[in-house]
Motif scaffolding. Structure first.
Motif, mmCIF file in Angstrom:
data_model
loop_
_atom_site.group_PDB
_atom_site.id
_atom_site.type_symbol
_atom_site.label_atom_id
_atom_site.label_comp_id
_atom_site.label_asym_id
_atom_site.label_seq_id
_atom_site.Cartn_x
_atom_site.Cartn_y
_atom_site.Cartn_z
ATOM 1 N N LYS A 59 -26.993 26.493 66.650
ATOM 2 C CA LYS A 59 -26.679 26.935 65.222
ATOM 3 C C LYS A 59 -27.269 28.489 65.317
ATOM 4 O O LYS A 59 -26.912 29.443 64.598
ATOM 5 N N GLU A 60 -28.465 28.809 65.915
ATOM 6 C CA GLU A 60 -29.253 30.054 66.267
ATOM 7 C C GLU A 60 -28.002 30.945 66.879
ATOM 8 O O GLU A 60 -27.918 32.265 66.275
ATOM 9 N N LEU A 61 -27.137 30.429 67.944
ATOM 10 C CA LEU A 61 -26.136 31.242 68.421
ATOM 11 C C LEU A 61 -25.177 31.736 67.502
ATOM 12 O O LEU A 61 -24.764 32.977 67.299
ATOM 13 N N GLN A 67 -24.381 37.788 62.479
ATOM 14 C CA GLN A 67 -25.102 39.072 62.405
ATOM 15 C C GLN A 67 -24.289 40.140 63.060
ATOM 16 O O GLN A 67 -24.969 41.264 63.174
ATOM 17 N N GLY A 68 -23.373 39.767 63.774
ATOM 18 C CA GLY A 68 -22.575 40.801 64.608
ATOM 19 C C GLY A 68 -22.945 41.039 65.926
ATOM 20 O O GLY A 68 -22.884 41.731 66.870
ATOM 21 N N ALA A 86 -30.213 44.838 75.964
ATOM 22 C CA ALA A 86 -30.128 45.941 75.474
ATOM 23 C C ALA A 86 -29.008 46.398 74.717
ATOM 24 O O ALA A 86 -29.054 47.525 74.108
ATOM 25 N N VAL A 87 -28.025 45.330 74.538
ATOM 26 C CA VAL A 87 -26.821 45.658 73.468
ATOM 27 C C VAL A 87 -27.398 44.887 72.389
ATOM 28 O O VAL A 87 -26.415 44.784 71.423
ATOM 29 N N ASP A 88 -28.506 44.421 72.321
ATOM 30 C CA ASP A 88 -28.718 43.593 71.136
ATOM 31 C C ASP A 88 -27.864 42.045 71.415
ATOM 32 O O ASP A 88 -27.560 41.493 70.203
ATOM 33 N N LYS A 191 -18.449 47.757 75.106
ATOM 34 C CA LYS A 191 -17.218 47.371 74.546
ATOM 35 C C LYS A 191 -17.173 46.348 73.519
ATOM 36 O O LYS A 191 -16.673 46.569 72.572
ATOM 37 N N VAL A 192 -17.623 45.298 74.189
ATOM 38 C CA VAL A 192 -17.562 44.159 73.250
ATOM 39 C C VAL A 192 -18.558 43.838 72.096
ATOM 40 O O VAL A 192 -18.375 43.285 71.035
ATOM 41 N N SER A 193 -19.601 44.579 72.260
ATOM 42 C CA SER A 193 -20.648 44.565 71.229
ATOM 43 C C SER A 193 -20.735 45.848 70.185
ATOM 44 O O SER A 193 -21.186 45.823 69.122
#
Length: 245
Positions: A59-61, A67-68, A86-88, A191-193
Motif C-alpha cells: 500500500k505504501e508503494l 504521489q507521482g 536521487a529522483v525521489d 526519463k521515467v520519473s
C-alpha cells in the motif's frame, strides 16, 4: 486485520495461489523465527514489517505511485539504490528467495537453471509477487550468463525491463564500462520519473543509503560478542527487510 484483497486484485495477482503462499509463509515464519527464545525487543519492528510485507508495504508503494513517484524493482544489490532515491523514486527488492512454482518456471527455462533465476520466474508466472506487479521499471543486472539469458526471456513478461551490464573485473576499462552503465541508468531514471538528478539530491540519497549500510554493518559486528545479542536467524531477517523496507 486489514483486507488487502482488492489491492492485490488490482495488481493482477492470482488471489487463491497468493493466499496459499501467505499461509505457508506465515506458518514457516512462526515456526522458524517466533519460536526462538530471548529475542531482542527490537525484533518486534521486523516482525511487524514481515506481517505486512505483502500488505501495508505494498500500500505504501501504491500511495507513492499516486504521489507521482516511480517504483523501481531489482533482484540484486548491485543496482545502485542511490540513483533511484536521487529522483525521489522508491527502490524495492523483488521476490526470488523461495522455491516457488519451479514447475511453471521450467516451462520457459532449462531444468538445471539456478534456483535464484527459477524462483524469479516462478513468482512472476505464478502471479503472486505484488512487488513485481507494482513496479514501473524492473532493473535486470547481467551478473552472470544465466541472468543474461533469463532477462531476454523475461522481457516480454513485464511492463518495462531495463538491463544493466555489470563488468566482472576491477580493471580501469571495467570501471569505465560501469561508469557508462550508471550514466545510462541515470538517463532512464530521469526519463521515467520526469525529474533530474542534482548534486544535492544525489548527496542526500548517498547519505541515506550509507546510513542504512552502516546499520547492518554494525549489526554484523555486534554478533562477534559472546554471547551474541542476536541470533543468526534474526540477523538474516534484518538483512531481508533491508531489501524491502
Amino acid at each position: 486485520m486489514t483486507d488487502y484483497t482488492k489491492m492485490w486484485e488490482s495488481l493482477g495477482l492470482d488471489i487463491k495461489t497468493h493466499d496459499a503462499l501467505l499461509a505457508g509463509l506465515g506458518k514457516a515464519y512462526t515456526d522458524i523465527f517466533l519460536s526462538q527464545k530471548n529475542r531482542p525487543e527490537g525484533m518486534k519492528y521486523f516482525d511487524f514489517v514481515m506481517s505486512e510485507v505483502h500488505g501495508l508495504r505494498i500500500k505504501e508503494l501504491m500511495d507513492a505511485k499516486e504521489q507521482g513517484r516511480v517504483i523501481i524493482g531489482s533482484y540484486c544489490v548491485f543496482v545502485p539504490e542511490e540513483l533511484v532515491l536521487a529522483v525521489d523514486g522508491v527502490a524495492v527488492g523483488l521476490c526470488a528467495g523461495a522455491e516457488f512454482n519451479f514447475e511453471g518456471a521450467e516451462t520457459l527455462l532449462p531444468r538445471n537453471t539456478c534456483s535464484l533465476i527459477k524462483s524469479a520466474f516462478g513468482f512472476k508466472l505464478g502471479k503472486v509477487c505484488p512487488y513485481l506487479e507494482s513496479c514501473d521499471v524492473i532493473v535486470g543486472e547481467n551478473t552472470c550468463d544465466g541472468k543474461k539469458k533469463a532477462y531476454e526471456i523475461m522481457g516480454p513478461l513485464v511492463k518495462d525491463l531495463y538491463i544493466m551490464d555489470l563488468p566482472q573485473t576491477k580493471s580501469e576499462m571495467a570501471k569505465s564500462v560501469l561508469k557508462e552503465e550508471y550514466r545510462k541508468f541515470i538517463e532512464k531514471l530521469e526519463k521515467v520519473s520526469g525529474k533530474k538528478i542534482t548534486a544535492a539530491s544525489l548527496k542526500k540519497a548517498v547519505e541515506l543509503v550509507n546510513a542504512k549500510r552502516r546499520a547492518v554493518k554494525r549489526l554484523a559486528a555486534i554478533r562477534a560478542a559472546d554471547p551474541a545479542p542476536i541470533s543468526g536467524l534474526d540477523s538474516l531477517l534484518v538483512n531481508q527487510v533491508f531489501f524491502h523496507d
